[in-house]
Design a protein around this motif. Structure first.
Motif, PDB file in Angstrom:
ATOM      1  N   HIS A   1      -6.277  39.042  11.491  1.00  0.00           N
ATOM      2  CA  HIS A   1      -5.743  39.723  12.676  1.00  0.00           C
ATOM      3  C   HIS A   1      -4.433  40.435  12.371  1.00  0.00           C
ATOM      4  O   HIS A   1      -4.182  41.532  12.883  1.00  0.00           O
ATOM      5  CB  HIS A   1      -5.600  38.744  13.833  1.00  0.00           C
ATOM      6  CG  HIS A   1      -6.912  38.417  14.471  1.00  0.00           C
ATOM      7  ND1 HIS A   1      -7.487  39.212  15.422  1.00  0.00           N
ATOM      8  CD2 HIS A   1      -7.778  37.407  14.261  1.00  0.00           C
ATOM      9  CE1 HIS A   1      -8.653  38.703  15.789  1.00  0.00           C
ATOM     10  NE2 HIS A   1      -8.852  37.601  15.088  1.00  0.00           N
ATOM     11  N   ALA A   2      -3.589  39.819  11.534  1.00  0.00           N
ATOM     12  CA  ALA A   2      -2.333  40.478  11.151  1.00  0.00           C
ATOM     13  C   ALA A   2      -2.617  41.714  10.313  1.00  0.00           C
ATOM     14  O   ALA A   2      -1.958  42.747  10.492  1.00  0.00           O
ATOM     15  CB  ALA A   2      -1.437  39.498  10.388  1.00  0.00           C
ATOM     16  N   HIS A  38      -5.166  43.597  10.532  1.00  0.00           N
ATOM     17  CA  HIS A  38      -5.674  44.623  11.453  1.00  0.00           C
ATOM     18  C   HIS A  38      -4.542  45.215  12.294  1.00  0.00           C
ATOM     19  O   HIS A  38      -4.399  46.429  12.395  1.00  0.00           O
ATOM     20  CB  HIS A  38      -6.753  44.031  12.350  1.00  0.00           C
ATOM     21  CG  HIS A  38      -7.189  44.934  13.455  1.00  0.00           C
ATOM     22  ND1 HIS A  38      -7.834  46.136  13.237  1.00  0.00           N
ATOM     23  CD2 HIS A  38      -7.050  44.827  14.801  1.00  0.00           C
ATOM     24  CE1 HIS A  38      -8.075  46.722  14.390  1.00  0.00           C
ATOM     25  NE2 HIS A  38      -7.614  45.949  15.353  1.00  0.00           N
ATOM     26  N   ARG A  39      -3.741  44.340  12.892  1.00  0.00           N
ATOM     27  CA  ARG A  39      -2.696  44.802  13.823  1.00  0.00           C
ATOM     28  C   ARG A  39      -1.489  45.409  13.118  1.00  0.00           C
ATOM     29  O   ARG A  39      -0.912  46.376  13.595  1.00  0.00           O
ATOM     30  CB  ARG A  39      -2.220  43.642  14.693  1.00  0.00           C
ATOM     31  CG  ARG A  39      -3.279  43.028  15.528  1.00  0.00           C
ATOM     32  CD  ARG A  39      -3.224  43.568  16.895  1.00  0.00           C
ATOM     33  NE  ARG A  39      -4.271  42.945  17.683  1.00  0.00           N
ATOM     34  CZ  ARG A  39      -4.504  43.263  18.903  1.00  0.00           C
ATOM     35  NH1 ARG A  39      -3.769  44.156  19.493  1.00  0.00           N
ATOM     36  NH2 ARG A  39      -5.468  42.689  19.569  1.00  0.00           N
ATOM     37  N   LEU A  40      -1.083  44.795  12.016  1.00  0.00           N
ATOM     38  CA  LEU A  40       0.163  45.205  11.367  1.00  0.00           C
ATOM     39  C   LEU A  40      -0.063  46.010  10.090  1.00  0.00           C
ATOM     40  O   LEU A  40       0.808  46.779   9.693  1.00  0.00           O
ATOM     41  CB  LEU A  40       1.014  43.971  11.029  1.00  0.00           C
ATOM     42  CG  LEU A  40       1.361  43.058  12.203  1.00  0.00           C
ATOM     43  CD1 LEU A  40       2.049  41.793  11.709  1.00  0.00           C
ATOM     44  CD2 LEU A  40       2.234  43.797  13.201  1.00  0.00           C
ATOM     45  N   GLY A  99      -2.971  47.873   9.339  1.00  0.00           N
ATOM     46  CA  GLY A  99      -3.932  48.963   9.436  1.00  0.00           C
ATOM     47  C   GLY A  99      -5.301  48.644   8.864  1.00  0.00           C
ATOM     48  O   GLY A  99      -6.093  49.547   8.603  1.00  0.00           O
ATOM     49  N   LYS A 128     -16.093  39.192  14.575  1.00  0.00           N
ATOM     50  CA  LYS A 128     -16.147  38.081  15.526  1.00  0.00           C
ATOM     51  C   LYS A 128     -17.343  37.200  15.179  1.00  0.00           C
ATOM     52  O   LYS A 128     -18.323  37.689  14.613  1.00  0.00           O
ATOM     53  CB  LYS A 128     -16.296  38.611  16.956  1.00  0.00           C
ATOM     54  CG  LYS A 128     -15.067  39.327  17.444  1.00  0.00           C
ATOM     55  CD  LYS A 128     -15.254  39.769  18.887  1.00  0.00           C
ATOM     56  CE  LYS A 128     -13.994  40.461  19.385  1.00  0.00           C
ATOM     57  NZ  LYS A 128     -14.101  40.854  20.779  1.00  0.00           N
ATOM     58  N   TYR A 155       2.946  41.675   5.830  1.00  0.00           N
ATOM     59  CA  TYR A 155       2.527  42.923   6.470  1.00  0.00           C
ATOM     60  C   TYR A 155       3.664  43.752   7.053  1.00  0.00           C
ATOM     61  O   TYR A 155       3.555  44.964   7.100  1.00  0.00           O
ATOM     62  CB  TYR A 155       1.489  42.631   7.558  1.00  0.00           C
ATOM     63  CG  TYR A 155       0.227  42.063   6.980  1.00  0.00           C
ATOM     64  CD1 TYR A 155      -0.619  42.864   6.221  1.00  0.00           C
ATOM     65  CD2 TYR A 155      -0.104  40.727   7.139  1.00  0.00           C
ATOM     66  CE1 TYR A 155      -1.769  42.351   5.652  1.00  0.00           C
ATOM     67  CE2 TYR A 155      -1.251  40.204   6.578  1.00  0.00           C
ATOM     68  CZ  TYR A 155      -2.080  41.021   5.835  1.00  0.00           C
ATOM     69  OH  TYR A 155      -3.210  40.500   5.267  1.00  0.00           O
ATOM     70  N   ARG A 208     -10.833  45.732  11.839  1.00  0.00           N
ATOM     71  CA  ARG A 208     -10.880  44.648  12.817  1.00  0.00           C
ATOM     72  C   ARG A 208     -11.679  43.497  12.216  1.00  0.00           C
ATOM     73  O   ARG A 208     -12.756  43.704  11.669  1.00  0.00           O
ATOM     74  CB  ARG A 208     -11.550  45.126  14.104  1.00  0.00           C
ATOM     75  CG  ARG A 208     -11.644  44.072  15.190  1.00  0.00           C
ATOM     76  CD  ARG A 208     -12.318  44.626  16.428  1.00  0.00           C
ATOM     77  NE  ARG A 208     -11.539  45.651  17.070  1.00  0.00           N
ATOM     78  CZ  ARG A 208     -10.634  45.426  18.039  1.00  0.00           C
ATOM     79  NH1 ARG A 208     -10.428  44.201  18.439  1.00  0.00           N
ATOM     80  NH2 ARG A 208      -9.967  46.415  18.577  1.00  0.00           N
TER      81      ARG A 208
END
Length: 187
Positions: free
Chosen positions: A89-90, A92-94, A96, A102, A25, A99
């Motif tokens: 999670h990566a 999503h965070r890195l 784009g 859950k 990412y 999310r």
């Protein structure tokens, strides 16, 4: 062999996993990231090999050898789940991406989730017990054999205790909190 080697394997697990995610990412090197993520199980294979070699070369079986088998069972059972969780999670965070979803928090959905997680614990316990049995067969009659056998009991205890926890979500399903306004009644 000792606890330090198990800690090193755990650190290596997260370093290889993190390296794969960074390559994928941050550096946008998807192939390298995929190769690194596929190498995560090699850390466990190396730990298992070192454990067996240590026992075969005359090392006394200790709690660390049993812990290595339990660790291997855990990573076999939960490894894919952890990699998928970290990748989501990566992304999503890195990267784009969206999310990651859950797990359900309440009711039957939560109970099903808990039973799926328990199934992973069951697989981990069975893998650990199988690895411990293989160690016992490979190393023959070694000092400290009872420590390896005690680790199988530990794996069974973990599976049973986690099963009890999962059962509580089926017996007493968690309910969503009621809104404060609904509890106050008419004004």
């Amino acid at each position: 062999m000792g606890f330090g080697l198990i800690v090193a394997a755990e650190v290596a697990f997260w370093v290889v996993l993190g390296g794969g995610l960074v390559a994928r990412y941050v550096l946008r090197m998807r192939r390298l990231g995929k190769v690194l993520l596929l190498c995560v199980p090699l850390v466990d294979a190396a730990l298992l090999a070192v454990t067996v070699v240590d026992l075969r070369s005359g090392g006394e079986a200790s709690w660390a050898h049993g812990l290595a088998a339990l660790y291997l069972g855990f990573t076999v059972a939960y490894g894919h789940y952890l990699v998928r969780w970290a990748d989501g999670h990566a992304a999503h965070r890195l990267g784009g991406g969206p999310r990651p979803p859950k797990p359900p928090r309440y009711g039957a959905g939560r109970a099903r989730h808990e039973w799926r997680v328990w199934a992973m614990t069951l697989v981990g316990g069975l893998v650990a017990a199988g690895v411990l049995q293989l160690m016992l067969w490979l190393v023959g009659d070694v000092d400290g054999r009872e420590r390896l056998e005690a680790s199988r009991v530990t794996a069974l205890r973990v599976v049973v205790l986690h099963g009890i926890v999962a059962a509580t979500y089926s017996i007493w399903p968690k309910r969503p909190p009621e809104r404060a306004a609904e509890n106050r009644g008419p004004a």
